[in-house]
Design an enzyme around this catalytic site. Structure first.
Site, PDB file in Angstrom:
ATOM      1  CB  SER A   1      -2.172  13.620   1.547  1.00  0.00           C
ATOM      2  OG  SER A   1      -2.071  14.045   2.894  1.00  0.00           O
TER       3      SER A   1
ATOM      4  CD  GLU B   1      -2.877   1.011   2.417  1.00  0.00           C
ATOM      5  OE1 GLU B   1      -4.087   0.854   2.159  1.00  0.00           O
ATOM      6  OE2 GLU B   1      -2.419   1.074   3.584  1.00  0.00           O
TER       7      GLU B   1
ATOM      8  CD  GLU C   1     -13.833   2.876   5.685  1.00  0.00           C
ATOM      9  OE1 GLU C   1     -13.949   2.081   6.623  1.00  0.00           O
ATOM     10  OE2 GLU C   1     -12.715   3.256   5.243  1.00  0.00           O
TER      11      GLU C   1
END
Length: 409
Positions: free
Chosen positions: A149, A145, A213
């Protein structure tokens, strides 16, 4: 070559075929499937292993989305709200990861095998679960993964991601398959998304990402508002999201095996794009409930002809990694669905659809698919074949036998 026969064969094929008094011929792959009479006549010189009364053989379950690195969590993390949970994860991350040793993760994988899981899509943030996955007989699509940011950290984060991915690639074999995960649109800089997806496309790796989500994520990505605003200001000094949902989705072109997880806040335009991309949605109903998020609207998925697979997510947002526990929770959550018909849909989602999401050759009992099988015994005879899938979900906690790649494990 081996033959195993049972009271029922659940193929989970395109037509959801069920065979009464059936048998399967296999070695590493499935060679033939049919009634016991047909198989005896066609293969007269091969011994048949007959399972007991009320027995079932079906494809091994495929957990398309699971996190293993937080497997030490039981009562540490905060549930009931996404931001509260996320803050608790950050606050307890080091403690939980330190406790999640290779030994502990291996124990969790062993229990998953006993509860019918034969393949997983493991989302790995740090690669601390690599050794346990490699040792397990369970097939692992290992999603390295990428996350981060902040623009000024992008080069460093990408170098770390590539190093972890290369470590996974070096371990590649027929049951351990490297892949790429983009954490989410709110947590990954567009540069990292672009370069990671370019790498995945060039090397034909499967890709997965969390997407919309929670309501908090929706507010942040669309309006730069809500609880995420304080979160990003406090932790990263950011007051605007790094990307918008459609900008994010548009970067996932030319990925052959693609899945998005959760998607409970996805708009109609988002779903149209996900369909256009040929992606599967990983449905993690228990995790959604623990964090007080919306449940996935399966009617909308039907409208757009988007397939869904099933994942448990991790023990950071679930109390079980058993796929049968997850299947029971799905039955109880989607109350607008007929329990008998929906059970058939769920078994297919937990097998064939999971295989498609992960780019595997599994999930169906048909010729030339990998011989990953589970054998189950029901407590009594099923009088109506139409009720069979429902009773499998309602009554199965552990399996009697697990076969992966043609071998008893």
């Amino acid at each position: 070559m081996k033959i195993i026969s049972a009271s029922w064969i659940i193929t989970c094929d395109e037509n959801s075929t069920i065979i009464k008094d059936g048998a399967i011929v296999y070695d590493k792959k499935i060679i033939d499937v049919g009634t016991i009479e047909f198989i005896k006549e066609k293969y007269p010189d091969v011994d048949i292993f007959q399972l007991e009364e009320n027995s079932i053989v079906m494809p091994g379950l495929i957990n398309s989305h699971v996190h293993l690195e937080f497997s030490s969590n039981t009562t540490t993390l905060k549930y009931g709200n996404f931001i509260s949970w996320l803050n608790s994860v950050i606050g307890s991350r080091d403690e939980l990861i330190e406790k999640a040793t290779t030994k502990l993760i291996s124990q969790k994988l062993s229990r998953m095998k006993k509860t019918g899981t034969t393949s997983i899509g493991a989302i790995s943030s740090y690669s601390f679960d690599l050794e346990a996955c490699k040792k397990s007989p369970i097939n692992t699509v290992f999603f390295t993964e990428v996350i981060g940011s902040k623009a000024d950290m992008a080069d460093t984060l990408f170098a770390d991601f590539k190093a972890r991915l290369n470590s996974a690639v070096l371990e590649k074999d027929e049951s351990f398959i490297p892949a790429v995960a983009i954490h989410s649109p709110y947590s990954v800089h567009p540069f990292l998304i672009r370069e990671s997806l370019k790498l995945a496309s060039e090397t034909n790796l499967s890709v997965s990402s969390h997407f919309l989500e929670s309501p908090e994520e929706f507010e942040w990505l669309h309006k730069d508002q809500g609880s995420f605003l304080d979160f990003f200001k406090n932790f990263l000094g950011q007051s605007q999201s790094v990307t918008r949902p459609m900008e994010f989705l548009n970067q996932f072109k030319n990925i052959e095996n693609l899945s998005f997880t959760h998607c409970v806040e996805a708009s109609n335009n988002d779903l149209h794009k996900i369909k256009e991309l040929g992606a599967t949605i990983n449905h993690c109903v228990t995790s959604n409930r623990f964090l007080n998020n919306t449940k996935l609207d399966l009617d909308r998925l039907d409208e757009y002809s988007i397939p869904f697979s099933i994942g448990t997510d991790g023990l950071s947002s679930n109390n079980s990694l058993s796929m049968f526990d997850e299947l029971r929770n799905l039955l109880m959550t989607h109350t607008n669905r007929n329990i008998i018909d929906f059970s058939k849909v769920l078994l297919k989602a937990a097998t064939k659809n999971g295989s498609d999401a992960l780019g595997l050759n599994k999930g169906e009992l048909v010729a030339n698919k990998d011989a990953d099988l589970i054998c189950i015994s029901l407590p009594d005879r099923v009088k109506d074949e139409n009720d069979l899938c429902m009773n499998i979900i309602l009554h199965t906690k552990f399996v009697d036998k697990t076969i992966i790649g043609g071998k008893n494990v």
